[in-house]
Write a protein that holds these residues in place. Structure first.
Motif, mmCIF file in Angstrom:
data_model
loop_
_atom_site.group_PDB
_atom_site.id
_atom_site.type_symbol
_atom_site.label_atom_id
_atom_site.label_comp_id
_atom_site.label_asym_id
_atom_site.label_seq_id
_atom_site.Cartn_x
_atom_site.Cartn_y
_atom_site.Cartn_z
ATOM 1 N N SER A 180 0.813 -1.217 0.000
ATOM 2 C CA SER A 180 0.000 0.000 0.000
ATOM 3 C C SER A 180 0.844 1.264 0.000
ATOM 4 O O SER A 180 0.401 2.314 -0.444
ATOM 5 N N THR A 181 2.077 1.185 0.512
ATOM 6 C CA THR A 181 2.908 2.385 0.535
ATOM 7 C C THR A 181 3.720 2.535 -0.739
ATOM 8 O O THR A 181 3.951 3.643 -1.211
ATOM 9 N N GLY A 182 4.194 1.411 -1.270
ATOM 10 C CA GLY A 182 5.060 1.459 -2.442
ATOM 11 C C GLY A 182 6.316 2.254 -2.156
ATOM 12 O O GLY A 182 6.888 2.894 -3.023
ATOM 13 N N PHE A 183 6.806 2.213 -0.911
ATOM 14 C CA PHE A 183 7.864 3.126 -0.488
ATOM 15 C C PHE A 183 8.857 2.384 0.395
ATOM 16 O O PHE A 183 8.456 1.673 1.312
ATOM 17 N N LYS A 184 10.133 2.512 0.107
ATOM 18 C CA LYS A 184 11.169 1.982 0.978
ATOM 19 C C LYS A 184 11.772 3.108 1.805
ATOM 20 O O LYS A 184 12.018 4.201 1.286
ATOM 21 N N LEU A 185 12.007 2.846 3.069
ATOM 22 C CA LEU A 185 12.575 3.840 3.972
ATOM 23 C C LEU A 185 13.505 3.140 4.949
ATOM 24 O O LEU A 185 13.161 2.088 5.498
ATOM 25 N N PRO A 206 25.372 4.965 -2.262
ATOM 26 C CA PRO A 206 25.307 5.816 -3.461
ATOM 27 C C PRO A 206 24.244 6.896 -3.326
ATOM 28 O O PRO A 206 23.375 6.841 -2.452
ATOM 29 N N ALA A 207 24.295 7.857 -4.231
ATOM 30 C CA ALA A 207 23.415 9.016 -4.165
ATOM 31 C C ALA A 207 21.945 8.682 -4.331
ATOM 32 O O ALA A 207 21.075 9.421 -3.869
ATOM 33 N N ASP A 208 21.647 7.551 -4.998
ATOM 34 C CA ASP A 208 20.243 7.202 -5.248
ATOM 35 C C ASP A 208 19.711 6.153 -4.275
ATOM 36 O O ASP A 208 18.755 5.439 -4.578
ATOM 37 N N SER A 209 20.302 6.084 -3.091
ATOM 38 C CA SER A 209 19.853 5.115 -2.079
ATOM 39 C C SER A 209 18.458 5.475 -1.574
ATOM 40 O O SER A 209 18.019 6.625 -1.700
ATOM 41 N N PRO A 210 17.756 4.507 -0.968
ATOM 42 C CA PRO A 210 16.454 4.816 -0.353
ATOM 43 C C PRO A 210 16.620 5.902 0.709
ATOM 44 O O PRO A 210 17.705 6.047 1.302
ATOM 45 N N PRO A 211 15.581 6.684 0.975
ATOM 46 C CA PRO A 211 15.680 7.737 1.986
ATOM 47 C C PRO A 211 15.970 7.158 3.372
ATOM 48 O O PRO A 211 15.556 6.034 3.675
ATOM 49 N N ILE A 212 16.663 7.934 4.186
ATOM 50 C CA ILE A 212 17.064 7.488 5.523
ATOM 51 C C ILE A 212 16.646 8.537 6.546
ATOM 52 O O ILE A 212 16.901 9.737 6.365
ATOM 53 N N VAL A 213 16.003 8.110 7.619
ATOM 54 C CA VAL A 213 15.736 8.986 8.762
ATOM 55 C C VAL A 213 16.617 8.520 9.908
ATOM 56 O O VAL A 213 16.757 7.317 10.148
ATOM 57 N N ILE A 214 17.226 9.474 10.611
ATOM 58 C CA ILE A 214 18.215 9.147 11.643
ATOM 59 C C ILE A 214 17.858 9.846 12.951
ATOM 60 O O ILE A 214 17.642 11.064 12.979
ATOM 61 N N THR A 215 17.829 9.074 14.021
ATOM 62 C CA THR A 215 17.793 9.644 15.365
ATOM 63 C C THR A 215 19.086 9.251 16.066
ATOM 64 O O THR A 215 19.344 8.077 16.310
ATOM 65 N N GLN A 216 19.921 10.246 16.308
ATOM 66 C CA GLN A 216 21.185 10.092 17.022
ATOM 67 C C GLN A 216 21.075 10.897 18.302
ATOM 68 O O GLN A 216 20.707 12.074 18.267
ATOM 69 N N HIS A 217 21.370 10.298 19.448
ATOM 70 C CA HIS A 217 21.367 11.056 20.695
ATOM 71 C C HIS A 217 22.509 12.071 20.648
ATOM 72 O O HIS A 217 23.686 11.688 20.644
#
Length: 370
Positions: A180-185, A206-217
């Motif tokens: 349903s999302t059709g989305f990699k994260l 590489p520059a075209d990698s899937p999007p990344i969200v990061i939580t770093q303390h």
């Protein structure tokens, strides 16, 4: 057996404050103080400390130059004491490149209301640093030297109350699936040692990698400089996350150091949302909160990654993702500065793949292409 600490700082007042904060812990012994690196060099030979606290900016020899010599000749766990400036942030991250275990901001003279919180933080980081092996320090310094040769130069607030992710984002049954999302994260969480681990992963993507969200303390004053530093060396575009920022392929989003980062669905797209709720697992931003939002907004279209870090923040969130069917990755003990967060994740059965740091980027790409 107590942890022996040598305090290195050019300010007599700061030396006194740190001595008081650290010396009040029965598990820590302040064996001495030094006003500059030359004084510190002699006292290291004489006192054999287990851990150094090291001021970033000092006369005669700056902290980074001293750290380079220390890691090359006599590696010791170091906690950097950094100023709340852009220059202080840049120097601190260079120190982390060299092998410093962690950092705290320089204590302010008017610490009346936050003295205990600050003291708790630095005591905790010193005790954690004392457990880091010489192998890990030598490995990090060798990586620094290798990176210098092959490429051009281009905190977290403690809280007396311990909330779970429910305090920010109540748990509910996810209504999304990969179809349903059709989305990699890629959702990635880390703490102690994480700034360097994140860098090593981003350098391999590489520059075209899937999007990344990061939580770093990380303290609020350092999250934007960290994101800027990563953007200058990574092929992907790295952002200091802002509220409402769309999440797109080839982009990385780093949580601000004083806000929870949530992934939310708006129509057919994903966006970053920043939340000013209470600290979760005594952290803000919290990895558990980010993972919870990814579970609800992305479902099995996500990949969960937990890296080196003290404590257990992110372990439960990763387990929830794992039980949903999301593929999950943890950094192994040998390459982690502190195997707290990844170790707890493995312990509770939240992980599909336990890998050395050098193999995680490739695994992310493999899982992100499925």
């Amino acid at each position: 057996m107590s942890v022996k600490v040598l305090i290195v700082d050019d300010s007599e007042l700061v030396r006194k404050m740190l001595s008081e904060m650290l010396g009040s812990d029965p598990e820590i012994e302040v064996v001495g103080t030094a006003s500059d690196p030359y004084d510190a060099r002699e006292k290291i030979k004489l006192l054999h400390p287990d851990v150094l606290t090291l001021d970033v900016e000092m006369p005669k020899m700056d902290g980074v130059t001293f750290l380079k010599n220390l890691m090359r000749l006599h590696p010791l766990p170091v906690v950097m004491i950094s100023t709340l400036t852009e220059k202080g942030a840049d120097v601190t991250f260079e120190a982390m490149d060299l092998g410093a275990v962690d950092f705290v901001t320089k204590p302010k003279i008017d610490l009346h209301h936050t003295f205990e919180d600050y003291a708790f933080e630095i005591r905790r980081k010193v005790k954690t640093a004392s457990k880091v092996s010489r192998y890990m320090l030598e490995r990090q310094y060798a990586r620094y030297v290798s990176n210098q040769q092959r490429q051009p130069t281009v905190a977290t607030v403690s809280s007396p109350e311990k909330y779970t992710a429910d305090a920010v984002l109540p748990k509910k049954t996810p209504s999304v699936s990969r179809a349903s999302t059709g989305f990699k994260l890629i959702a990635l969480g880390s703490s102690t040692g994480g700034t360097e681990a994140i860098k090593e992963i981003l350098l391999r993507l590489p520059a075209d990698s899937p999007p990344i969200v990061i939580t770093q303390h990380i303290p609020a004053a350092f999250s934007a400089p960290f994101a800027n530093r990563m953007d200058s060396i990574a092929a992907m575009t790295v952002h200091h996350a802002e509220d409402g920022m769309p999440i797109e392929k080839g982009h990385v989003y780093v949580a601000p150091g004083d806000k929870h980062l949530l992934v939310m669905r708006e129509g057919t797209r994903l966006v970053c949302r920043l939340n000013d709720g209470p600290p979760v697992n005594r952290h803000k931003p919290s990895v558990d909160v980010m993972f919870r939002s990814v579970e609800q907004a992305v479902g099995t279209g996500a990949v969960g990654v937990i890296l080196t870090g003290m404590g257990a923040d992110g372990a439960q969130g990763l387990k929830d993702l794992h039980e949903l069917g999301v593929k999950t990755v943890a950094q192994d003990e040998k390459t982690s500065v502190v195997w707290g967060m990844p170790g707890e994740s493995v312990k509770i059965g939240a992980v599909d793949f336990v890998l050395p740091l050098e193999q995680i980027a490739q695994k992310i790409l493999e899982l992100g292409s499925r």
